[in-house]
Write a protein that holds these residues in place. Sequence first.
Motif, short mmCIF file in Angstrom:
data_model
loop_
_atom_site.label_atom_id
_atom_site.label_comp_id
_atom_site.label_asym_id
_atom_site.label_seq_id
_atom_site.Cartn_x
_atom_site.Cartn_y
_atom_site.Cartn_z
N HIS A 147 0.66 0.24 -5.33
CA HIS A 147 -0.15 1.46 -5.50
C HIS A 147 -0.05 2.34 -4.27
O HIS A 147 0.09 3.58 -4.37
CB HIS A 147 -1.61 1.07 -5.76
N ALA A 148 -0.10 1.74 -3.07
CA ALA A 148 -0.02 2.51 -1.83
C ALA A 148 1.34 3.18 -1.69
O ALA A 148 1.45 4.33 -1.26
CB ALA A 148 -0.31 1.62 -0.64
N GLN A 149 2.40 2.45 -2.04
CA GLN A 149 3.73 3.03 -1.97
C GLN A 149 3.89 4.17 -2.97
O GLN A 149 4.51 5.20 -2.66
CB GLN A 149 4.79 1.95 -2.21
N HIS A 150 3.32 4.00 -4.15
CA HIS A 150 3.36 5.07 -5.17
C HIS A 150 2.61 6.30 -4.67
O HIS A 150 3.08 7.43 -4.83
CB HIS A 150 2.75 4.55 -6.47
N THR A 151 1.46 6.06 -4.03
CA THR A 151 0.66 7.17 -3.51
C THR A 151 1.40 7.89 -2.40
O THR A 151 1.41 9.13 -2.32
CB THR A 151 -0.69 6.65 -2.99
N ARG A 152 2.04 7.13 -1.52
CA ARG A 152 2.80 7.72 -0.42
C ARG A 152 3.97 8.54 -0.96
O ARG A 152 4.26 9.64 -0.47
CB ARG A 152 3.33 6.63 0.50
N ALA A 153 4.64 8.02 -2.00
CA ALA A 153 5.80 8.72 -2.57
C ALA A 153 5.40 10.05 -3.20
O ALA A 153 6.17 11.01 -3.19
CB ALA A 153 6.48 7.84 -3.60
N THR A 154 4.20 10.11 -3.75
CA THR A 154 3.73 11.35 -4.37
C THR A 154 3.04 12.27 -3.38
O THR A 154 2.52 13.31 -3.76
CB THR A 154 2.78 11.03 -5.54
N GLN A 155 2.99 11.82 -2.09
CA GLN A 155 2.45 12.66 -1.01
C GLN A 155 1.02 13.09 -1.26
O GLN A 155 0.66 14.24 -1.10
CB GLN A 155 3.33 13.90 -0.81
N ARG A 156 0.18 12.12 -1.66
CA ARG A 156 -1.22 12.45 -1.89
C ARG A 156 -2.08 11.63 -0.94
O ARG A 156 -1.89 10.43 -0.78
CB ARG A 156 -1.65 12.12 -3.32
N GLY A 157 -3.04 12.28 -0.34
CA GLY A 157 -4.06 11.59 0.44
C GLY A 157 -3.54 11.03 1.75
O GLY A 157 -2.44 11.29 2.21
N GLU A 158 -4.39 10.21 2.38
CA GLU A 158 -4.11 9.67 3.70
C GLU A 158 -2.97 8.67 3.69
O GLU A 158 -2.36 8.41 4.72
CB GLU A 158 -5.37 9.02 4.27
N CYS A 159 -2.67 8.08 2.53
CA CYS A 159 -1.62 7.06 2.50
C CYS A 159 -0.24 7.66 2.73
O CYS A 159 0.73 6.93 2.90
CB CYS A 159 -1.64 6.32 1.16
N ALA A 160 -0.14 9.00 2.73
CA ALA A 160 1.15 9.62 3.00
C ALA A 160 1.54 9.47 4.46
O ALA A 160 2.69 9.65 4.83
CB ALA A 160 1.10 11.11 2.64
N LYS A 161 0.58 9.13 5.32
CA LYS A 161 0.88 8.97 6.73
C LYS A 161 1.70 7.69 6.93
O LYS A 161 1.47 6.69 6.28
CB LYS A 161 -0.41 8.89 7.54
N THR A 162 2.62 7.72 7.87
CA THR A 162 3.51 6.57 8.06
C THR A 162 3.48 6.05 9.48
O THR A 162 4.38 5.35 9.91
CB THR A 162 4.95 6.96 7.70
#
Length: 300
Positions: free
Chosen positions: A213-228
Amino acid sequence: MTATPEQLLALLEAPHWKQPGSTSRRPEGPTAKRTEGQAAVNLHVLDHIAEGHDALARAAKLAKEGTTLAKREALALREGQAMKSEAIIGTHYRVRQMGCPACGCLTLLPKNGRAFCISRHCARAGMQRRWAFRELAFVGPGKVMEIRRSDPDRIPKDARPLRWLVGFFTETGLPVSMSTLRRLASTHDLPHWYNPMNHREHLYAISDVAIAHAQHTRATQRGECAKTSGRPPCTGLADMFFAQTELAATVAEAKKLCSVCPLRQVCLDTAMTRGQVGQHGIFGGLTAGERRALKKGQSR
């Protein structure tokens, strides 16, 4: 819209929250009850309100300094205070919406005034990572870890049906549909088990699905999970690195984490040069005794 720290404190000023028993926390201990009787007000809430106003005043003072670090500390003070207020009221919106500083997943839950990561893949030596609310607000979410899978031959304790997981992620502010979860589970070949209570549905481990879920969220560039931005591997493991009793297994696990940390030498140099040679805990992969021996050898 999320309530501000000032609005949450104003809510706690209401007469209801000042009454004894208005929160799940006991207003006083058994000794106080025997000697003084039941308090007329909820002292825990009153103390929180006073500390909250002091924290917001410090945050305002820091914000006026104008420096980047001061502004960041001011924001962390405000957000940490809001998390404390929500914990008293019985909500946890801010904590649930924060990505774990260690694994980057939305698996944080509040307990006893701290935020715990419930992912088994994030824990070390059986210890859950945990953060004080202010610390959590300051460091922010970390880099999402690589996909990990539970042992398919054993049903883990965090196994849940997909319909439950949909509700779990909805509370984080980054909802995901049932069809998307099924697609993620299939794409990453996540293990599943038959539900003993309903053989028509499968169970999936929260720890496994949370990473996908976190990787999917990061891939779609939504929310704080986009930070790396990555974090040191010791993040959130104060119980391990500063254990009261230094068990051999715990020390070995801590040193193992230090061995792959890019900041190991910096951590050790800081401990050796800033009066932390004999301080309790593990710094740079060395215990206090090992640092003292190293210091003694360097002074010869």
